[in-house]
Design a protein around this motif. Structure first.
Motif, PDB file in Angstrom:
ATOM      1  N   HIS A 205      97.213 -27.762 -64.035  1.00  0.00           N
ATOM      2  CA  HIS A 205      96.122 -27.568 -63.074  1.00  0.00           C
ATOM      3  C   HIS A 205      96.716 -27.036 -61.770  1.00  0.00           C
ATOM      4  O   HIS A 205      97.705 -27.587 -61.265  1.00  0.00           O
ATOM      5  N   ILE A 206      96.124 -25.992 -61.229  1.00  0.00           N
ATOM      6  CA  ILE A 206      96.586 -25.396 -59.972  1.00  0.00           C
ATOM      7  C   ILE A 206      95.827 -26.043 -58.819  1.00  0.00           C
ATOM      8  O   ILE A 206      94.600 -25.944 -58.736  1.00  0.00           O
ATOM      9  N   PHE A 207      96.548 -26.732 -57.922  1.00  0.00           N
ATOM     10  CA  PHE A 207      95.925 -27.384 -56.772  1.00  0.00           C
ATOM     11  C   PHE A 207      95.824 -26.442 -55.579  1.00  0.00           C
ATOM     12  O   PHE A 207      94.806 -26.403 -54.908  1.00  0.00           O
ATOM     13  N   PHE A 208      96.898 -25.728 -55.286  1.00  0.00           N
ATOM     14  CA  PHE A 208      96.945 -24.791 -54.169  1.00  0.00           C
ATOM     15  C   PHE A 208      97.689 -23.549 -54.619  1.00  0.00           C
ATOM     16  O   PHE A 208      98.535 -23.611 -55.490  1.00  0.00           O
ATOM     17  N   ARG A 209      97.364 -22.420 -53.995  1.00  0.00           N
ATOM     18  CA  ARG A 209      98.079 -21.182 -54.310  1.00  0.00           C
ATOM     19  C   ARG A 209      98.256 -20.381 -53.036  1.00  0.00           C
ATOM     20  O   ARG A 209      97.497 -20.510 -52.085  1.00  0.00           O
ATOM     21  N   THR A 210      99.308 -19.542 -53.045  1.00  0.00           N
ATOM     22  CA  THR A 210      99.578 -18.667 -51.915  1.00  0.00           C
ATOM     23  C   THR A 210     100.167 -17.370 -52.439  1.00  0.00           C
ATOM     24  O   THR A 210     100.774 -17.335 -53.510  1.00  0.00           O
ATOM     25  N   SER A 211      99.972 -16.316 -51.693  1.00  0.00           N
ATOM     26  CA  SER A 211     100.519 -15.001 -52.041  1.00  0.00           C
ATOM     27  C   SER A 211     101.389 -14.517 -50.897  1.00  0.00           C
ATOM     28  O   SER A 211     101.080 -14.747 -49.729  1.00  0.00           O
ATOM     29  N   GLY A 212     102.469 -13.851 -51.256  1.00  0.00           N
ATOM     30  CA  GLY A 212     103.371 -13.316 -50.249  1.00  0.00           C
ATOM     31  C   GLY A 212     104.093 -12.102 -50.779  1.00  0.00           C
ATOM     32  O   GLY A 212     103.796 -11.603 -51.867  1.00  0.00           O
ATOM     33  N   GLN A 213     105.067 -11.626 -50.032  1.00  0.00           N
ATOM     34  CA  GLN A 213     105.826 -10.452 -50.436  1.00  0.00           C
ATOM     35  C   GLN A 213     106.573 -10.680 -51.739  1.00  0.00           C
ATOM     36  O   GLN A 213     106.823  -9.751 -52.494  1.00  0.00           O
ATOM     37  N   ASP A 214     106.939 -11.925 -52.016  1.00  0.00           N
ATOM     38  CA  ASP A 214     107.698 -12.241 -53.225  1.00  0.00           C
ATOM     39  C   ASP A 214     106.812 -12.595 -54.409  1.00  0.00           C
ATOM     40  O   ASP A 214     107.312 -12.988 -55.455  1.00  0.00           O
TER      41      ASP A 214
ATOM     42  N   ARG B 219     106.055 -20.034 -59.728  1.00  0.00           N
ATOM     43  CA  ARG B 219     105.523 -18.671 -59.636  1.00  0.00           C
ATOM     44  C   ARG B 219     104.310 -18.542 -60.548  1.00  0.00           C
ATOM     45  O   ARG B 219     104.314 -18.999 -61.679  1.00  0.00           O
ATOM     46  N   LEU B 220     103.249 -17.909 -60.025  1.00  0.00           N
ATOM     47  CA  LEU B 220     102.050 -17.616 -60.804  1.00  0.00           C
ATOM     48  C   LEU B 220     102.108 -16.165 -61.253  1.00  0.00           C
ATOM     49  O   LEU B 220     102.333 -15.265 -60.440  1.00  0.00           O
ATOM     50  N   ILE B 221     101.901 -15.945 -62.551  1.00  0.00           N
ATOM     51  CA  ILE B 221     101.970 -14.593 -63.110  1.00  0.00           C
ATOM     52  C   ILE B 221     100.636 -14.251 -63.761  1.00  0.00           C
ATOM     53  O   ILE B 221     100.202 -14.936 -64.694  1.00  0.00           O
ATOM     54  N   ASP B 222      99.986 -13.208 -63.272  1.00  0.00           N
ATOM     55  CA  ASP B 222      98.739 -12.701 -63.864  1.00  0.00           C
ATOM     56  C   ASP B 222      97.670 -13.777 -64.008  1.00  0.00           C
ATOM     57  O   ASP B 222      97.002 -13.871 -65.037  1.00  0.00           O
ATOM     58  N   ILE B 223      97.506 -14.590 -62.974  1.00  0.00           N
ATOM     59  CA  ILE B 223      96.448 -15.603 -62.964  1.00  0.00           C
ATOM     60  C   ILE B 223      95.423 -15.172 -61.927  1.00  0.00           C
ATOM     61  O   ILE B 223      95.759 -14.976 -60.759  1.00  0.00           O
ATOM     62  N   ALA B 224      94.172 -15.023 -62.371  1.00  0.00           N
ATOM     63  CA  ALA B 224      93.094 -14.588 -61.471  1.00  0.00           C
ATOM     64  C   ALA B 224      92.897 -15.619 -60.357  1.00  0.00           C
ATOM     65  O   ALA B 224      93.132 -16.824 -60.560  1.00  0.00           O
ATOM     66  N   ASP B 225      92.453 -15.149 -59.203  1.00  0.00           N
ATOM     67  CA  ASP B 225      92.255 -16.028 -58.045  1.00  0.00           C
ATOM     68  C   ASP B 225      91.321 -17.191 -58.342  1.00  0.00           C
ATOM     69  O   ASP B 225      91.487 -18.275 -57.792  1.00  0.00           O
ATOM     70  N   GLU B 226      90.341 -16.980 -59.200  1.00  0.00           N
ATOM     71  CA  GLU B 226      89.371 -18.028 -59.491  1.00  0.00           C
ATOM     72  C   GLU B 226      89.850 -19.028 -60.551  1.00  0.00           C
ATOM     73  O   GLU B 226      89.249 -20.083 -60.744  1.00  0.00           O
ATOM     74  N   ASP B 227      90.938 -18.726 -61.248  1.00  0.00           N
ATOM     75  CA  ASP B 227      91.447 -19.635 -62.279  1.00  0.00           C
ATOM     76  C   ASP B 227      92.110 -20.855 -61.642  1.00  0.00           C
ATOM     77  O   ASP B 227      92.861 -20.732 -60.669  1.00  0.00           O
ATOM     78  N   THR B 228      91.841 -22.006 -62.203  1.00  0.00           N
ATOM     79  CA  THR B 228      92.425 -23.248 -61.699  1.00  0.00           C
ATOM     80  C   THR B 228      93.389 -23.873 -62.705  1.00  0.00           C
ATOM     81  O   THR B 228      93.911 -24.952 -62.473  1.00  0.00           O
ATOM     82  N   ARG B 229      93.598 -23.200 -63.844  1.00  0.00           N
ATOM     83  CA  ARG B 229      94.514 -23.696 -64.865  1.00  0.00           C
ATOM     84  C   ARG B 229      95.374 -22.561 -65.386  1.00  0.00           C
ATOM     85  O   ARG B 229      94.993 -21.405 -65.307  1.00  0.00           O
ATOM     86  N   GLY B 230      96.528 -22.928 -65.897  1.00  0.00           N
ATOM     87  CA  GLY B 230      97.424 -21.949 -66.488  1.00  0.00           C
ATOM     88  C   GLY B 230      98.318 -22.638 -67.495  1.00  0.00           C
ATOM     89  O   GLY B 230      98.211 -23.843 -67.731  1.00  0.00           O
ATOM     90  N   VAL B 231      99.227 -21.858 -68.084  1.00  0.00           N
ATOM     91  CA  VAL B 231     100.153 -22.381 -69.085  1.00  0.00           C
ATOM     92  C   VAL B 231     101.556 -21.888 -68.739  1.00  0.00           C
ATOM     93  O   VAL B 231     101.732 -20.781 -68.230  1.00  0.00           O
TER      94      VAL B 231
ATOM     95  N   LEU C 125     104.027 -19.880 -64.365  1.00  0.00           N
ATOM     96  CA  LEU C 125     102.749 -20.230 -64.970  1.00  0.00           C
ATOM     97  C   LEU C 125     101.965 -18.940 -65.139  1.00  0.00           C
ATOM     98  O   LEU C 125     101.933 -18.109 -64.236  1.00  0.00           O
ATOM     99  N   THR C 126     101.353 -18.761 -66.295  1.00  0.00           N
ATOM    100  CA  THR C 126     100.583 -17.555 -66.557  1.00  0.00           C
ATOM    101  C   THR C 126      99.182 -17.936 -67.020  1.00  0.00           C
ATOM    102  O   THR C 126      98.894 -19.115 -67.235  1.00  0.00           O
ATOM    103  N   SER C 127      98.333 -16.937 -67.180  1.00  0.00           N
ATOM    104  CA  SER C 127      96.960 -17.207 -67.606  1.00  0.00           C
ATOM    105  C   SER C 127      96.953 -17.737 -69.039  1.00  0.00           C
ATOM    106  O   SER C 127      97.827 -17.434 -69.841  1.00  0.00           O
ATOM    107  N   ILE C 128      95.948 -18.531 -69.323  1.00  0.00           N
ATOM    108  CA  ILE C 128      95.807 -19.130 -70.649  1.00  0.00           C
ATOM    109  C   ILE C 128      95.245 -18.074 -71.597  1.00  0.00           C
ATOM    110  O   ILE C 128      94.224 -17.467 -71.304  1.00  0.00           O
ATOM    111  N   PRO C 129      95.928 -17.837 -72.712  1.00  0.00           N
ATOM    112  CA  PRO C 129      95.436 -16.835 -73.663  1.00  0.00           C
ATOM    113  C   PRO C 129      94.036 -17.195 -74.169  1.00  0.00           C
ATOM    114  O   PRO C 129      93.718 -18.368 -74.344  1.00  0.00           O
ATOM    115  N   SER C 130      93.201 -16.191 -74.384  1.00  0.00           N
ATOM    116  CA  SER C 130      91.867 -16.460 -74.904  1.00  0.00           C
ATOM    117  C   SER C 130      91.991 -17.125 -76.270  1.00  0.00           C
ATOM    118  O   SER C 130      92.897 -16.829 -77.045  1.00  0.00           O
TER     119      SER C 130
END
Length: 126
Positions: free
Chosen positions: A65-74, A92-104, A117-122
Motif C-alpha cells: 500500500h502506498i501511503f505517500f509519494r513524491t516526484s523529483g529529478q531522480d 522507487r515507484l516505477i510506472d505507477i499511475a498517480d491515482e494508484d494506491t497499491r503496487g507490487v 514497486l511497480t503497477s499491479i499486472p491486470s
C-alpha cells in the motif's frame, strides 16, 4: 585546485542480509519475523522494535500500500507498507499511475539492490 578522477571497484557482502538482498534482486519480498512478538519487518531489522534479536526469514506476497509519494529529478518515490509487514519503507515507484494506491515489488532495473514497486499486472488481485 587539482582535479583527479578516482575509480574504485569493490564488492559488498550482504552478510546476515543475504536472503533480503537476494530477494530484492529477484523481485521477491523477503522479510524478517521476530521470534518474540511476531513483528514482521521489511526491510529487515537486526533487532526488533521489541528488543529481540532472534528471527526467521519469511516471504511476503510482494503487494504493498502506498501511503505517500513524491516526484523529483531522480524519479518517483513512495512510503509504502508491504502486506504482512508491520514496518514501512521508502522505495522507487516505477510506472505507477498517480491515482494508484497499491503496487507490487519489482526486480531493480539496474544491477544495484534497489527496492522498487511497480503497477499491479491486470488479472492479479489488488
Amino acid at each position: 585546485m587539482i582535479s583527479h578522477q578516482l575509480t574504485l571497484e569493490y564488492t559488498l557482502h550482504p552478510g546476515w542480509l543475504a536472503p533480503f538482498v537476494e530477494g530484492i534482486a529477484s523481485g521477491t519480498a523477503i522479510a524478517r519475523r521476530c521470534k518474540n512478538c511476531a513483528g514482521t519487518s521489511f526491510p529487515p531489522l537486526r533487532v526488533c522494535l521489541c528488543g529481540e534479536t532472534a528471527g526467521e526469514w519469511v516471504e511476503l506476497s510482494g503487494m504493498a500500500h502506498i501511503f505517500f509519494r513524491t516526484s523529483g529529478q531522480d524519479g518517483d518515490f513512495g512510503l509504502v507498507q508491504f502486506d504482512g509487514a508491520t514496518t514501512k519503507t521508502t522505495l522507487r515507484l516505477i510506472d505507477i499511475a498517480d491515482e494508484d494506491t497499491r503496487g507490487v515489488i519489482a526486480a531493480p532495473q539496474s544491477n544495484l539492490p534497489m527496492l522498487c514497486l511497480t503497477s499491479i499486472p491486470s488479472g492479479r488481485a489488488k
